[in-house]
Design a protein around this motif. Structure first.
Motif, PDB file in Angstrom:
ATOM      1  N   HIS A 546     -22.093 -52.427 -18.032  1.00 11.67           N
ATOM      2  CA  HIS A 546     -20.649 -52.518 -18.247  1.00 11.67           C
ATOM      3  C   HIS A 546     -20.043 -53.367 -17.133  1.00 11.67           C
ATOM      4  N   GLU A 547     -19.322 -54.389 -17.529  1.00  9.58           N
ATOM      5  CA  GLU A 547     -18.638 -55.239 -16.562  1.00  9.58           C
ATOM      6  C   GLU A 547     -17.270 -55.583 -17.130  1.00  9.58           C
ATOM      7  N   GLY A 548     -16.227 -54.996 -16.534  1.00  9.89           N
ATOM      8  CA  GLY A 548     -14.904 -55.153 -17.106  1.00  9.89           C
ATOM      9  C   GLY A 548     -14.868 -54.558 -18.495  1.00  9.89           C
ATOM     10  N   GLU A 549     -14.370 -55.339 -19.466  1.00 10.71           N
ATOM     11  CA  GLU A 549     -14.311 -54.865 -20.848  1.00 10.71           C
ATOM     12  C   GLU A 549     -15.623 -55.045 -21.597  1.00 10.71           C
ATOM     13  N   ARG A 550     -16.560 -55.751 -21.017  1.00 10.05           N
ATOM     14  CA  ARG A 550     -17.796 -56.109 -21.717  1.00 10.05           C
ATOM     15  C   ARG A 550     -18.866 -55.035 -21.564  1.00 10.05           C
ATOM     16  N   ALA A 551     -19.654 -54.881 -22.623  1.00 14.42           N
ATOM     17  CA  ALA A 551     -20.811 -53.991 -22.611  1.00 14.42           C
ATOM     18  C   ALA A 551     -21.976 -54.717 -23.262  1.00 14.42           C
ATOM     19  N   THR A 552     -23.137 -54.691 -22.622  1.00 21.12           N
ATOM     20  CA  THR A 552     -24.340 -55.324 -23.163  1.00 21.12           C
ATOM     21  C   THR A 552     -25.520 -54.379 -22.988  1.00 21.12           C
ATOM     22  N   VAL A 553     -26.504 -54.519 -23.865  1.00 18.06           N
ATOM     23  CA  VAL A 553     -27.729 -53.748 -23.724  1.00 18.06           C
ATOM     24  C   VAL A 553     -28.911 -54.692 -23.854  1.00 18.06           C
ATOM     25  N   VAL A 554     -29.913 -54.459 -23.021  1.00 24.11           N
ATOM     26  CA  VAL A 554     -31.166 -55.203 -23.056  1.00 24.11           C
ATOM     27  C   VAL A 554     -32.300 -54.195 -23.173  1.00 24.11           C
ATOM     28  N   THR A 558     -43.270 -53.616 -22.704  1.00 31.84           N
ATOM     29  CA  THR A 558     -44.385 -53.980 -21.839  1.00 31.84           C
ATOM     30  C   THR A 558     -45.383 -54.869 -22.572  1.00 31.84           C
ATOM     31  N   THR A 559     -45.920 -55.821 -21.837  1.00 35.56           N
ATOM     32  CA  THR A 559     -47.016 -56.637 -22.341  1.00 35.56           C
ATOM     33  C   THR A 559     -48.344 -55.929 -22.064  1.00 35.56           C
ATOM     34  N   LYS A 560     -49.435 -56.475 -22.600  1.00 37.84           N
ATOM     35  CA  LYS A 560     -50.745 -55.887 -22.327  1.00 37.84           C
ATOM     36  C   LYS A 560     -51.083 -55.917 -20.844  1.00 37.84           C
ATOM     37  N   GLY A 561     -50.507 -56.889 -20.128  1.00 43.57           N
ATOM     38  CA  GLY A 561     -50.752 -56.989 -18.696  1.00 43.57           C
ATOM     39  C   GLY A 561     -49.838 -56.120 -17.856  1.00 43.57           C
ATOM     40  N   GLY A 562     -48.954 -55.330 -18.500  1.00 43.39           N
ATOM     41  CA  GLY A 562     -48.098 -54.430 -17.746  1.00 43.39           C
ATOM     42  C   GLY A 562     -46.827 -55.052 -17.223  1.00 43.39           C
ATOM     43  N   GLU A 563     -46.417 -56.195 -17.778  1.00 45.42           N
ATOM     44  CA  GLU A 563     -45.147 -56.806 -17.389  1.00 45.42           C
ATOM     45  C   GLU A 563     -44.076 -56.444 -18.416  1.00 45.42           C
ATOM     46  N   LEU A 564     -42.813 -56.618 -18.014  1.00 40.06           N
ATOM     47  CA  LEU A 564     -41.700 -56.372 -18.922  1.00 40.06           C
ATOM     48  C   LEU A 564     -41.172 -57.681 -19.481  1.00 40.06           C
ATOM     49  N   VAL A 565     -40.911 -57.696 -20.792  1.00 37.56           N
ATOM     50  CA  VAL A 565     -40.313 -58.861 -21.440  1.00 37.56           C
ATOM     51  C   VAL A 565     -39.186 -58.374 -22.342  1.00 37.56           C
ATOM     52  N   ASP A 566     -38.154 -59.192 -22.489  1.00 42.39           N
ATOM     53  CA  ASP A 566     -37.036 -58.828 -23.354  1.00 42.39           C
ATOM     54  C   ASP A 566     -37.481 -58.798 -24.810  1.00 42.39           C
ATOM     55  N   VAL A 567     -37.115 -57.721 -25.498  1.00 39.85           N
ATOM     56  CA  VAL A 567     -37.347 -57.655 -26.944  1.00 39.85           C
ATOM     57  C   VAL A 567     -36.029 -57.581 -27.706  1.00 39.85           C
ATOM     58  N   ALA A 568     -34.929 -57.322 -26.995  1.00 39.72           N
ATOM     59  CA  ALA A 568     -33.610 -57.304 -27.634  1.00 39.72           C
ATOM     60  C   ALA A 568     -32.541 -57.477 -26.575  1.00 39.72           C
ATOM     61  N   GLN A 569     -31.550 -58.312 -26.857  1.00 40.57           N
ATOM     62  CA  GLN A 569     -30.355 -58.461 -26.038  1.00 40.57           C
ATOM     63  C   GLN A 569     -29.160 -58.449 -26.982  1.00 40.57           C
ATOM     64  N   VAL A 570     -28.268 -57.481 -26.792  1.00 42.39           N
ATOM     65  CA  VAL A 570     -27.161 -57.305 -27.730  1.00 42.39           C
ATOM     66  C   VAL A 570     -25.862 -57.148 -26.954  1.00 42.39           C
ATOM     67  N   SER A 571     -24.866 -57.951 -27.317  1.00 41.30           N
ATOM     68  CA  SER A 571     -23.519 -57.745 -26.805  1.00 41.30           C
ATOM     69  C   SER A 571     -22.855 -56.677 -27.666  1.00 41.30           C
ATOM     70  N   LEU A 572     -22.362 -55.627 -27.033  1.00 41.71           N
ATOM     71  CA  LEU A 572     -21.777 -54.501 -27.756  1.00 41.71           C
ATOM     72  C   LEU A 572     -20.266 -54.634 -27.925  1.00 41.71           C
ATOM     73  N   THR A 573     -19.684 -55.611 -27.257  1.00 39.18           N
ATOM     74  CA  THR A 573     -18.242 -55.823 -27.334  1.00 39.18           C
ATOM     75  C   THR A 573     -17.977 -57.288 -27.631  1.00 39.18           C
ATOM     76  N   SER A 574     -16.856 -57.578 -28.253  1.00 36.52           N
ATOM     77  CA  SER A 574     -16.498 -58.972 -28.520  1.00 36.52           C
ATOM     78  C   SER A 574     -16.075 -59.634 -27.230  1.00 36.52           C
ATOM     79  N   ASP A 575     -16.516 -60.856 -27.017  1.00 31.99           N
ATOM     80  CA  ASP A 575     -16.192 -61.582 -25.784  1.00 31.99           C
ATOM     81  C   ASP A 575     -14.759 -62.101 -25.825  1.00 31.99           C
TER      82      ASP A 575
END
Length: 575
Positions: A546-554, A558-575
């Motif tokens: 949450h930053e000001g009026e904006r809300a986002t979720v990421v 995990t990959t097979k090597g144990g790293e994190l990669v984005d599978v979804a990025q969603v803006s929950l509020t209109s910019d």
């Protein structure tokens, strides 16, 4: 014998210039936490079931700083360890006036431990992966880690825990051969899970709150009144539920309380004053295992407040709430306090629902509701759950038995299987999201009218796949309402079930299931919802920002090597 640090430290709450740090030790000790800059706190351990614990309130922290700290037992430093390869633990405070400061919540659920000898091979642990990345990039540290259930699995144990159980069963301790029953057996679960090196470091440096789901006790815990009757017939059940709730209070719930709440919690005062709190906690576990003690919410009235009627006061409230900047987080008990009376089922009893409604009104910009069980499920599953509740509650014995059997076999026990509560939550969100008159203390918008929140998000887990869904609550809604589900952290859904779960989001499956529910007399839901992202079936953690009026979720997997990669990025509020 010199006391040693057994589990911890866990940094639990950071509130203003104070913080709480939880530990388990091997014996009685005076626990002292010292932070750079003269901030400190100390507490003697309390004892229960032969184990020793302390929750230390650290005072005098400077605002808007990241301060390293140390843990001492009887004036002897035990953490961080001298040869530790990990960064020192840190307490980060927010600014004195943090209203304009962004808020970042990391959340997820369903984490099987990662001991050397595992029960079964699983993909890499997302919490381990998150900890490793945070070590490399400490500036990305979140404000809070929200763990939404199944932090331990009492009914699905590792090889190491099963060895403990075999020894205890051979010594005459009653219970299933591969499931925990007694408090001592529960301690083995937490020891295994929270001494994972990366997770131990993470829990020592990121504040955390937690709520149980079913596996802290047993799969499908409190599904129905019939389930409770069947389970109560098991000779080991009463010890299991008593020990499960007592250990949950000690290991998880106690740290959910802020310093001021600790100071007024009567159970905490009695436990810390007792020479041995075993019997006190055993009696507590017996008392709180009573989900039918209160009347359920009736149909939603004005503001989404259910009509309550007469009520027996609850023994203890597991739900809790807190504020971070302009974000309000309310975490709900979806398990222990259920009302299971057929025809009157409710996710929360009336008294606790009224407390929740009070918390949902106030001076904040973003409302976050933590619910171990998703409110919005794939539509086909939702209709199947509504059907099962209707059929299982019917007067015909044979028809009710079919509904009960289907409910248990397919785990149909989410909000949709508590139809009154599902509708009441929708009505509450609608009232909040439309703005207008609400309640004293709610934030005011232009012209002095009560303003709708900038966003409403329901954080959930349980279902072993991750997704984002948006609710449609009517044309007058000013606030976007989303279901954010992230599960599992470290588990998996069997591969053959994945196509079925994808299909459950389809319109064809929804129409078929809705037809079944309609034939049983279930009314159409009062809202519609649609999938925005997902489903994703790997191990994952999610970040809500949450930053000001904006809300986002990421959502990151995990990959097979144990790293994190984005599978979804969603803006929950209109910019």
């Amino acid at each position: 014998m010199t006391a040693q640090l057994r589990i911890g430290p866990l940094l639990r709450r950071v509130v203003g210039e104070r913080a709480t740090v939880w530990v388990e030790t091997s014996g009685p000790a005076l626990v002292r936490v010292e932070a750079d800059g003269d901030a400190a706190g100390c507490a003697p351990t309390f004892s229960a079931y032969g184990h020793h614990y302390a929750l230390v309130v650290v005072e005098g922290l400077a605002p808007d700083t990241a301060t390293t700290y140390r843990v001492l037992l009887d004036d002897r430093q035990v953490w961080p360890e001298a040869d530790s390869p990990y960064p020192p633990p840190v307490i980060r405070t927010r600014a004195a006036d943090d209203r304009a400061q962004p808020v970042q919540l990391v959340f997820g659920s369903c984490r099987e431990a990662t001991p050397k000898a595992t029960r079964r091979a699983l993909p890499p642990d997302a919490l381990d992966a998150y900890a490793r990345r945070l070590m490399a990039d400490p500036e990305s540290r979140p404000d809070l880690l929200v763990l939404l259930g199944d932090q331990v699995y009492a009914d699905e144990t590792s090889a190491g825990v099963r060895r403990v159980l075999r020894r205890r069963r051979a010594a005459g301790h009653e219970g299933p051969p591969d499931q925990v029953v007694a408090y001592e057996e529960y301690t083995a679960l937490y020891l295994e899970s929270w001494r994972d090196p990366e997770v131990r470091w993470l829990l020592a440096t990121v504040p955390s709150v937690m709520i149980f789901d079913d596996h802290e006790v047993i799969d499908d815990w409190n599904t129905s009144a019939a389930w409770r009757r069947d389970m109560s017939a098991q000779p080991w059940w009463h010890e299991r539920i008593t020990a499960g709730l007592a250990s949950y209070w000690v290991y998880q719930h106690l740290g959910n309380l802020g310093p001021d709440e600790l100071a007024t919690d009567s159970l905490y005062a009695r436990v810390t004053a007792a020479e041995d709190a075993t019997e006190l906690l055993r009696d507590f576990g017996r008392t709180v295992d009573d989900p039918g003690a209160a009347s359920p919410p009736g149909p939603a009235g004005p503001g989404g407040v259910p009509d309550t009627g007469d009520e027996v006061p609850r023994a203890y409230r597991w739900s809790f709430a807190l504020d971070l900047g302009r974000t309000r987080l309310v975490v709900l008990d979806n398990r222990c306090s259920r009302v299971l009376t057929p025809g009157r089922r409710a996710m929360l009893p009336a008294q606790e629902w009224s407390w929740f409604v009070d918390q949902a009104h106030g001076d904040y910009d973003h409302l976050v509701v933590g619910s171990s069980l998703p409110w919005l499920m794939p539509p086909a599953i939702h209709h199947a759950e509504a059907w099962s509740e209707k059929v299982a509650d019917s007067r015909g014995r044979r028809r009710a038995a079919v509904g009960e059997r289907v409910r248990r076999v397919f785990d149909l026990e989410h909000w949709a299987a508590f139809g009154r509560s599902f509708d009441a939550l929708a009505e509450l969100f609608r009232r909040l999201g439309e703005g207008g008159p609400q309640a004293p203390g709610h934030r005011r918008g232009a012209g002095g009218a009560y303003a709708a929140p900038d966003s409403i998000s329901v954080l959930s887990g349980d279902v072993h796949h991750s997704y984002v869904a948006r609710a449609e609550l009517g044309p007058a809604m000013r606030t976007p309402v989303h279901q954010l589900t992230c599960s599992p952290i470290h588990n998996e859904v069997p591969a053959p079930l994945r196509p079925l779960m994808r299909v459950s989001w389809s319109r064809a499956a929804a129409r078929l299931a809705r037809g079944l529910a309609k034939a049983a007399g279930v009314p159409r839901p009062a809202l519609r919802w649609a999938r925005v992202s997902g489903p994703y079936f790997g191990n994952a953690v999610a970040t809500l920002r949450h930053e000001g009026e904006r809300a986002t979720v990421v959502i990151e997997g995990t990959t097979k090597g144990g790293e994190l990669v984005d599978v979804a990025q969603v803006s929950l509020t209109s910019d």
